[in-house]
Design a protein around this motif. Structure first.
Motif, PDB file in Angstrom:
ATOM      1  N   LEU A 248       4.514  32.494-103.934  1.00  0.00           N
ATOM      2  CA  LEU A 248       3.241  31.945-103.316  1.00  0.00           C
ATOM      3  C   LEU A 248       3.817  30.566-102.362  1.00  0.00           C
ATOM      4  CD1 LEU A 248       0.297  32.191-105.262  1.00  0.00           C
ATOM      5  CD2 LEU A 248       0.513  33.206-103.034  1.00  0.00           C
ATOM      6  N   LEU A 249       4.943  29.633-103.098  1.00  0.00           N
ATOM      7  CA  LEU A 249       5.463  28.474-102.534  1.00  0.00           C
ATOM      8  C   LEU A 249       6.266  29.050-101.217  1.00  0.00           C
ATOM      9  CD1 LEU A 249       5.990  25.592-102.983  1.00  0.00           C
ATOM     10  CD2 LEU A 249       8.019  26.264-104.370  1.00  0.00           C
ATOM     11  N   LEU A 250       7.019  30.104-101.701  1.00  0.00           N
ATOM     12  CA  LEU A 250       7.899  30.593-100.342  1.00  0.00           C
ATOM     13  C   LEU A 250       7.172  30.844 -99.073  1.00  0.00           C
ATOM     14  CD1 LEU A 250      10.555  32.579-102.389  1.00  0.00           C
ATOM     15  CD2 LEU A 250      10.913  30.457-101.053  1.00  0.00           C
ATOM     16  N   GLN A 261      -2.743  28.018-101.129  1.00  0.00           N
ATOM     17  CA  GLN A 261      -2.745  27.178-102.452  1.00  0.00           C
ATOM     18  C   GLN A 261      -3.341  27.559-103.495  1.00  0.00           C
ATOM     19  OE1 GLN A 261      -0.721  24.352-102.988  1.00  0.00           O
ATOM     20  NE2 GLN A 261      -1.901  22.586-102.257  1.00  0.00           N
ATOM     21  N   VAL A 262      -2.663  27.836-104.591  1.00  0.00           N
ATOM     22  CA  VAL A 262      -3.177  28.038-106.064  1.00  0.00           C
ATOM     23  C   VAL A 262      -3.109  26.990-106.904  1.00  0.00           C
ATOM     24  CG1 VAL A 262      -3.151  30.579-105.727  1.00  0.00           C
ATOM     25  CG2 VAL A 262      -0.834  29.265-106.695  1.00  0.00           C
ATOM     26  N   LEU A 263      -3.279  27.079-108.287  1.00  0.00           N
ATOM     27  CA  LEU A 263      -3.380  25.870-109.217  1.00  0.00           C
ATOM     28  C   LEU A 263      -1.765  25.638-109.249  1.00  0.00           C
ATOM     29  CD1 LEU A 263      -6.121  27.166-111.798  1.00  0.00           C
ATOM     30  CD2 LEU A 263      -6.280  24.962-109.846  1.00  0.00           C
ATOM     31  N   ASP A 264      -1.052  26.557-109.569  1.00  0.00           N
ATOM     32  CA  ASP A 264       0.408  26.116-109.833  1.00  0.00           C
ATOM     33  C   ASP A 264       1.160  25.555-108.897  1.00  0.00           C
ATOM     34  OD1 ASP A 264       0.357  27.407-112.299  1.00  0.00           O
ATOM     35  OD2 ASP A 264       1.215  29.348-111.644  1.00  0.00           O
ATOM     36  N   THR A 265       0.703  25.947-107.478  1.00  0.00           N
ATOM     37  CA  THR A 265       1.405  25.204-106.287  1.00  0.00           C
ATOM     38  C   THR A 265       0.912  23.762-106.104  1.00  0.00           C
ATOM     39  OG1 THR A 265      -0.002  26.226-104.748  1.00  0.00           O
ATOM     40  CG2 THR A 265       2.084  27.304-105.196  1.00  0.00           C
ATOM     41  N   PHE A 266      -0.543  23.808-106.393  1.00  0.00           N
ATOM     42  CA  PHE A 266      -1.164  22.526-106.335  1.00  0.00           C
ATOM     43  C   PHE A 266      -0.523  21.251-107.242  1.00  0.00           C
ATOM     44  CE2 PHE A 266      -4.426  19.679-108.465  1.00  0.00           C
ATOM     45  CZ  PHE A 266      -4.798  18.754-107.248  1.00  0.00           C
ATOM     46  N   PHE A 269       2.667  20.234-105.814  1.00  0.00           N
ATOM     47  CA  PHE A 269       2.440  19.414-104.705  1.00  0.00           C
ATOM     48  C   PHE A 269       1.911  18.191-104.951  1.00  0.00           C
ATOM     49  CE2 PHE A 269       3.030  23.386-102.155  1.00  0.00           C
ATOM     50  CZ  PHE A 269       4.224  22.802-101.513  1.00  0.00           C
ATOM     51  N   ARG A 270       0.934  18.079-105.797  1.00  0.00           N
ATOM     52  CA  ARG A 270       0.133  16.833-106.210  1.00  0.00           C
ATOM     53  C   ARG A 270       0.770  16.190-107.193  1.00  0.00           C
ATOM     54  NH1 ARG A 270      -5.273  15.226-106.006  1.00  0.00           N
ATOM     55  NH2 ARG A 270      -5.365  16.613-104.266  1.00  0.00           N
ATOM     56  N   GLY A 271       1.273  16.684-108.218  1.00  0.00           N
ATOM     57  CA  GLY A 271       2.042  15.940-109.404  1.00  0.00           C
ATOM     58  C   GLY A 271       3.390  15.607-109.009  1.00  0.00           C
ATOM     59  N   ILE A 272       4.469  16.671-108.789  1.00  0.00           N
ATOM     60  CA  ILE A 272       5.965  16.509-108.503  1.00  0.00           C
ATOM     61  C   ILE A 272       6.126  15.974-107.258  1.00  0.00           C
ATOM     62  CG2 ILE A 272       8.256  17.692-108.784  1.00  0.00           C
ATOM     63  CD1 ILE A 272       7.142  19.411-110.755  1.00  0.00           C
ATOM     64  N   ALA A 273       5.702  16.454-106.216  1.00  0.00           N
ATOM     65  CA  ALA A 273       5.781  15.782-104.845  1.00  0.00           C
ATOM     66  C   ALA A 273       5.136  14.699-104.771  1.00  0.00           C
ATOM     67  CB  ALA A 273       5.747  17.227-103.997  1.00  0.00           C
ATOM     68  N   GLY A 274       3.808  14.674-104.727  1.00  0.00           N
ATOM     69  CA  GLY A 274       2.856  13.831-104.591  1.00  0.00           C
ATOM     70  C   GLY A 274       2.935  12.350-105.479  1.00  0.00           C
ATOM     71  N   GLY A 275       3.375  12.526-106.894  1.00  0.00           N
ATOM     72  CA  GLY A 275       3.157  11.677-107.646  1.00  0.00           C
ATOM     73  C   GLY A 275       1.991  11.297-108.419  1.00  0.00           C
ATOM     74  N   ASP A 276       0.827  12.248-108.271  1.00  0.00           N
ATOM     75  CA  ASP A 276      -0.503  11.882-108.707  1.00  0.00           C
ATOM     76  C   ASP A 276      -0.277  13.050-110.294  1.00  0.00           C
ATOM     77  OD1 ASP A 276      -3.014  11.281-109.508  1.00  0.00           O
ATOM     78  OD2 ASP A 276      -3.729  11.903-107.600  1.00  0.00           O
TER      79      ASP A 276
END
Length: 311
Positions: A248-250, A261-266, A269-276
């Motif tokens: 899905l990320l690809l 957008q699914v839970l894993d991609t969320f 993006f929100r944690g690793i990429a966004g820092g939240d």
């Protein structure tokens, strides 16, 4: 007067004798056990991040404890709700369509008379399992995107602008089709092995009694496969919410986050990429709790229907 050994001592003695007798078997089990402990159980301690305003620079011990605040945020976050919806829809499609596909293929292969043809088809269909999702998505793009083979053929008959890979409305069906294409052959190996354990005398007796091919499948083959089907269905339900992070990320840039957008991609993006990190960890923890409930429920249903279950 001689007294009998205590029950606990007896159990302890039996355990020591068993460990000594089967020490090499336990020695070979040890690497696998360590793998699960180190990479599956120890990381569970990191779920404490879901209850913190976590900062990688402060660490777990230095980050502020916020209680259930992160969970309250994900309940009201439209992005989380959209990711949960997409996850549930894709999970349902994969359980409903992708799971039975290897069973049907195994039944088809079992009906073939030629062993050589069976092996040839098996080899062809399970090879995609060893291809990475990067290559799989690239292949499908060459065939189904706006400049792909299908679009080119349709343009010749007057249908312009066909781009299946970038269509949000059919994206979930596309993802399920990719899973079937990639893994149907690999799953068939397990079900075909289950069929091979059924005694041939049952088929011969049924044929003598006048049973046709469908009746033999219904009354002999499928009941013989049910223990394996039940066990794998329970395991699939337990991992249903893990619908394919890399896949899905690809493809998310082509169709947008609303569809992909699914839970894993969320979490990514929100944690690793966004820092939240706190909200991302809370979403991952909720997913784990839901998956646990699903697998326990599926196991109980399987037992009530006469299956053995896995727990």
């Amino acid at each position: 007067m001689q007294t009998d050994p205590a029950p606990s001592d007896t159990r302890s003695g039996r355990l020591k004798r068993a460990l000594k007798k089967e020490r090499w078997a336990y020695f070979f089990i040890l690497p696998g056990l360590l793998y699960f402990v180190l990479f599956h159980y120890v990381p569970l301690l990191g779920n404490v991040v879901a209850f913190q305003d976590f900062s990688p620079f402060l660490g777990i011990t230095g980050s502020e404890f916020v209680g259930l605040e992160n969970f309250l945020r994900i309940v009201t976050d439209p992005e989380v709700l959209r990711a949960l919806y997409n996850t549930l829809v894709i999970a349902f499609l994969q359980v409903f369509f992708a799971f039975p596909a290897p069973i049907l293929l195994a039944l088809f292969l079992n009906s073939l008379v030629s062993d050589r043809l069976k092996r040839t088809i098996q080899t062809i269909v399970y090879l995609p399992h060893f291809i990475s999702w990067v290559v799989v998505v690239s292949i499908w793009q060459k065939i189904f995107d706006g400049a792909g083979l299908v679009s080119e053929l349709m343009s010749r008959v007057g249908v312009e602008g066909l781009n299946i890979m970038a269509n949000p409305e059919t994206f979930k069906i596309l993802v399920t089709s990719q899973v079937i294409w990639k893994d149907v052959g690999w799953g068939t190996i397990i079900f075909f092995a289950a069929i091979s354990t059924i005694p041939l005398e049952r088929y011969e007796s049924a044929a003598t009694d006048g049973a046709n091919s469908w009746q033999r499948i219904r009354h002999i083959t499928l009941p013989g496969m049910m223990p394996v089907i039940s066990m794998l269905l329970i395991l699939n339900v337990g991992t249903a919410l893990t619908v394919g992070f890399e896949q899905l990320l690809l493809q998310q840039p082509a169709v947008g986050a609303d569809a992909a957008q699914v839970l894993d991609t969320f979490v990514y993006f929100r944690g690793i990429a966004g820092g939240d990190w706190g909200v991302a960890a809370a979403a991952g923890l909720v997913k784990g709790v839901i998956a646990t409930i699903l697998i326990i429920t599926a196991n109980k249903v399987a037992k009530k229907l006469g299956g053995e279950g896995v727990i």
